[in-house]
Design a protein around this motif. Structure first.
Motif, PDB file in Angstrom:
ATOM      1  N   GLU A 118      89.591   0.907 168.239  1.00 33.90           N
ATOM      2  CA  GLU A 118      89.532   1.242 166.546  1.00 33.90           C
ATOM      3  C   GLU A 118      88.063   0.825 166.292  1.00 33.90           C
ATOM      4  N   GLU A 119      87.483  -0.059 167.194  1.00 31.18           N
ATOM      5  CA  GLU A 119      86.036  -0.201 166.552  1.00 31.18           C
ATOM      6  C   GLU A 119      85.325   1.058 167.018  1.00 31.18           C
ATOM      7  N   ALA A 120      85.550   1.480 168.182  1.00 28.89           N
ATOM      8  CA  ALA A 120      84.903   2.737 168.805  1.00 28.89           C
ATOM      9  C   ALA A 120      85.086   4.038 168.095  1.00 28.89           C
ATOM     10  N   THR A 121      86.210   4.080 167.382  1.00 31.16           N
ATOM     11  CA  THR A 121      86.608   4.997 166.768  1.00 31.16           C
ATOM     12  C   THR A 121      85.718   4.943 165.329  1.00 31.16           C
ATOM     13  N   ARG A 122      85.712   3.865 165.019  1.00 29.88           N
ATOM     14  CA  ARG A 122      84.970   3.766 163.551  1.00 29.88           C
ATOM     15  C   ARG A 122      83.696   3.996 163.649  1.00 29.88           C
ATOM     16  N   SER A 123      83.132   3.428 164.919  1.00 31.03           N
ATOM     17  CA  SER A 123      81.768   3.592 165.179  1.00 31.03           C
ATOM     18  C   SER A 123      81.445   4.975 165.284  1.00 31.03           C
ATOM     19  N   LEU A 124      82.109   5.557 166.008  1.00 28.13           N
ATOM     20  CA  LEU A 124      82.215   7.205 166.175  1.00 28.13           C
ATOM     21  C   LEU A 124      82.101   7.991 164.779  1.00 28.13           C
ATOM     22  N   ARG A 125      83.015   7.444 164.000  1.00 30.94           N
ATOM     23  CA  ARG A 125      83.068   8.088 162.907  1.00 30.94           C
ATOM     24  C   ARG A 125      81.970   8.102 161.997  1.00 30.94           C
ATOM     25  N   ARG A 126      81.473   6.692 161.964  1.00 29.33           N
ATOM     26  CA  ARG A 126      80.353   6.425 161.298  1.00 29.33           C
ATOM     27  C   ARG A 126      79.113   7.250 161.645  1.00 29.33           C
ATOM     28  N   ASP A 127      78.980   7.393 162.994  1.00 33.75           N
ATOM     29  CA  ASP A 127      78.119   8.085 163.676  1.00 33.75           C
ATOM     30  C   ASP A 127      78.093   9.378 163.493  1.00 33.75           C
ATOM     31  N   VAL A 128      79.247  10.158 163.432  1.00 31.97           N
ATOM     32  CA  VAL A 128      79.720  11.492 163.174  1.00 31.97           C
ATOM     33  C   VAL A 128      79.425  11.901 161.602  1.00 31.97           C
ATOM     34  N   SER A 129      79.909  10.997 160.846  1.00 33.00           N
ATOM     35  CA  SER A 129      79.389  11.260 159.440  1.00 33.00           C
ATOM     36  C   SER A 129      78.094  11.277 158.916  1.00 33.00           C
ATOM     37  N   GLU A 130      77.441  10.373 159.741  1.00 34.06           N
ATOM     38  CA  GLU A 130      76.034  10.257 159.490  1.00 34.06           C
ATOM     39  C   GLU A 130      75.191  11.422 159.982  1.00 34.06           C
ATOM     40  N   LEU A 131      75.724  11.863 161.182  1.00 35.97           N
ATOM     41  CA  LEU A 131      75.256  13.021 162.045  1.00 35.97           C
ATOM     42  C   LEU A 131      75.527  14.051 161.015  1.00 35.97           C
ATOM     43  N   ALA A 132      76.755  14.298 160.575  1.00 39.42           N
ATOM     44  CA  ALA A 132      77.055  15.428 159.796  1.00 39.42           C
ATOM     45  C   ALA A 132      76.425  15.494 158.517  1.00 39.42           C
ATOM     46  N   ILE A 133      76.036  14.374 157.896  1.00 40.15           N
ATOM     47  CA  ILE A 133      75.314  14.130 156.401  1.00 40.15           C
ATOM     48  C   ILE A 133      73.870  14.828 156.918  1.00 40.15           C
ATOM     49  N   GLU A 134      73.271  14.298 157.994  1.00 37.98           N
ATOM     50  CA  GLU A 134      72.000  14.735 158.333  1.00 37.98           C
ATOM     51  C   GLU A 134      71.838  15.946 158.589  1.00 37.98           C
ATOM     52  N   ILE A 135      73.009  16.695 159.428  1.00 43.05           N
ATOM     53  CA  ILE A 135      72.890  18.033 159.748  1.00 43.05           C
ATOM     54  C   ILE A 135      73.014  18.722 158.396  1.00 43.05           C
ATOM     55  N   ALA A 136      74.106  18.288 157.577  1.00 46.26           N
ATOM     56  CA  ALA A 136      74.226  18.798 156.477  1.00 46.26           C
ATOM     57  C   ALA A 136      73.092  18.890 155.532  1.00 46.26           C
ATOM     58  N   GLU A 137      72.191  17.809 155.479  1.00 41.97           N
ATOM     59  CA  GLU A 137      70.838  17.993 154.862  1.00 41.97           C
ATOM     60  C   GLU A 137      69.863  18.814 155.262  1.00 41.97           C
TER      61      GLU A 137
END
Lengths: 167, 387
Positions: A118-137
């Motif tokens: 779960e931890e890993a998933t959460r951190s992954l999600r966070r990472d992915v969303s940050e990454l997505a936001i960055e990419i989106a920016e």
């Protein structure tokens, strides 16, 4: 006829001789012998009786010892059986305990794994969303360089939002 | 195998008898001479023998009676011309002049008369016995003639032998007082014999309190048996069948009679003096019958033993005499008669051995029965004694 007439002299001597022989034998002869023989007979009878008694006693002892042996045998088998049962029980108890312990361990492990996952998933999600936001920016920055573009973008977005609300 | 052994035994016995017969026969001839001419000295007797042989006539009757009767000397055998004999002491108690004791040979040395005594000649009622003349010149026997005759000597020998046998047996028991060992050999044999008499005769016939009578009955049995067997022996220590003499059986029967009646119980005497019969018969017939019965029992004992032993002894002697009867006829007859006589005597000897035992057994058993009958108790008493 003289044969049939007793002679006084002979009667006299026979009487004396027989009386003397009789008294001597009655005192020192026959009673000694018969008493001794009777004594020996008694002794033999007694010995036989004693032997019988001893035999009976021996038989009793044999019986008692047999009983003791059989009792001991029974006891032994009982003890062996109990020991076997005990062993089985101990083994099975140990097995159960080990199983329980193992299951606990497994459960713990599973929990940990789950948490970590779960931890890993959460951190992954966070990472992915940050990454997505960055990419989106980055994408957005590039795309919104022109005015027209910006406007179409807003439009589309509004449309979409409206469509979503309608649907 | 057994049969063969038996045959060998028979042959041995026959040989034995063939060897013994001449001595026996010689004895017989001497006896005859003694009975006829006792007072004569040896040389005269020998001449008489020669005469008798020449005449070739035999006085069998006097031979037999000389043999079974009593005598003041004991001829043993004859070696050459010498008679081997035991000359016995004469003891007389005379009314005339008191007690006399001298050797029988005194008669021969004093030509037949000594101290006023002489030997009654053949034909007199006291033939062969010592007699004296009474006041009237009549031949009478002295008041008491307690001479040691050959029968008396035989009684002494038998009594002594019995004492030796039984006391030596008893001696073994005194030497083994622990009562744990059993005897072997002769003592074992005697024990078997004594216990057989004790258990099968005395105990069976007398009843519960047999212990008191067993010494008498055992003594009687062995005395009679020994005397019977000694009578069968053909030479010196035996040869005189004392049980074939009525004086001896009389004494034995009297012993039984007195023991029976002295130790008789109250009930026994009541049975004789006041028997359980109807009152009309009570007296005096029953007492008389019972009294006669009391006397006939020992009388039967006396006559039975005497008769049986005398008959056997005489029978054997007569069979031996067949040889001499044969000798008066011809030498061939002598040989034939000798064979017949020996065979018959072997048979008779075996038979007499059986009779010797049977008569001792019967005398003892009947004595025991008579004693036992006199031991009857009242019904109440009997139960107590019988446990």
């Amino acid at each position: 006829m003289s044969l049939l007439l007793p002679e006084s002299g002979l009667i006299f001597w026979m009487f004396i001789t027989f009386l003397v022989v009789f008294f001597i034998l009655a005192k020192f002869g026959f009673p000694v012998i018969t008493n001794m023989v009777n004594k020996r007979k008694e002794y033999i009878d007694r010995s036989l009786e004693n032997a019988d008694k001893a035999n009976a006693k021996l038989a009793d002892i044999q019986k008692a010892s047999d009983e003791i042996v059989s009792k001991a045998d029974k006891e032994q088998s009982r003890i062996l059986r109990e020991a076997a049962e005990e062993r089985e029980k101990i083994i099975s108890d140990a097995k159960k305990k080990a199983e329980i312990a193992a299951q606990k361990e497994i459960a713990n492990a599973k929990e940990t794994i789950k948490l970590q996952q779960e931890e890993a998933t959460r951190s992954l999600r966070r990472d992915v969303s940050e990454l997505a936001i960055e990419i989106a920016e980055k994408i957005l920055r590039k795309k919104l360089d022109s005015e027209g573009e910006q406007m179409s973008m807003v439009d589309r977005m509004v449309d979409e939002a409206v469509n979503n609300k309608l649907n | 195998m057994v049969k063969r052994k038996f045959n060998i035994t028979i042959i041995c016995l026959a040989i034995l008898f063939a060897a013994i017969q001449p001595a026996f026969a010689q004895n017989a001839q001497e006896l005859r001479l003694d009975s006829l001419e006792t007072a004569q000295n040896d040389s005269v007797a020998l001449n008489a023998a020669g005469n008798a042989a020449k005449k070739k006539s035999l006085d069998i009757k006097s031979m037999i009676f000389g043999h079974v009767g009593d005598s003041y000397e004991w001829n043993i055998t004859k070696i050459g011309n010498k008679n081997i004999k035991i000359v016995l002491p004469v003891i007389l108690i005379s009314k005339r002049n008191g007690i006399h004791a001298f050797s029988f040979s005194k008669f021969a040395k004093n030509s037949g008369v000594y101290d006023g005594f002489h030997i009654a000649p053949a034909g007199s009622p006291y033939a062969g016995k010592i007699v004296e003349y009474d006041g009237n010149g009549k031949e009478v026997r002295p008041m008491m003639d307690i001479s040691i005759t050959r029968t008396t000597l035989a009684i002494f020998i038998n009594g002594l032998l019995l004492l030796i046998i039984i006391l030596s047996t008893a001696h073994w028991y005194l030497k083994h007082p622990d009562g744990k060992t059993s005897p072997k050999g002769f003592v074992g044999f005697m024990e078997m014999f004594i216990m057989m008499v004790e258990n099968e005769i005395v105990k069976e016939c007398v009843g519960p309190n047999y212990k008191k009578f067993s010494p008498y009955l055992l003594t009687a049995f062995f005395f009679i048996l020994l005397s019977n067997v000694m009578g069968l022996l053909p030479c010196f220590p035996g040869g005189i069948s004392i049980t074939a003499n009525i004086s001896i059986t009389l004494v034995l029967a009297l012993f039984t009679f007195f023991i029976t009646n002295v130790f008789g119980t109250k009930k026994y005497w009541k049975g004789i003096l006041w028997p359980d019969v109807p009152v009309a018969m009570k007296a005096p017939l029953m007492q008389l019958i019972e009294f006669i019965g009391m006397l006939t029992k020992p009388f039967a004992l006396m006559v039975r033993l005497f008769g049986n032993m005398l008959a056997g002894h005489m029978g054997m002697f007569i069979i031996t005499c067949l040889i001499f009867i044969g000798a008066t006829i011809s030498p061939v007859m002598t040989g034939a008669m000798s064979v017949v006589s020996i065979l018959l005597n072997v048979f008779m000897s075996l038979l007499e051995l059986l009779v010797a035992f049977i008569q001792a057994y019967v005398f003892t058993m009947l004595s025991a029965v008579f004693i036992g009958l006199a031991q009857e108790k009242e019904v109440g008493e009997k139960e107590v004694v019988k446990k």
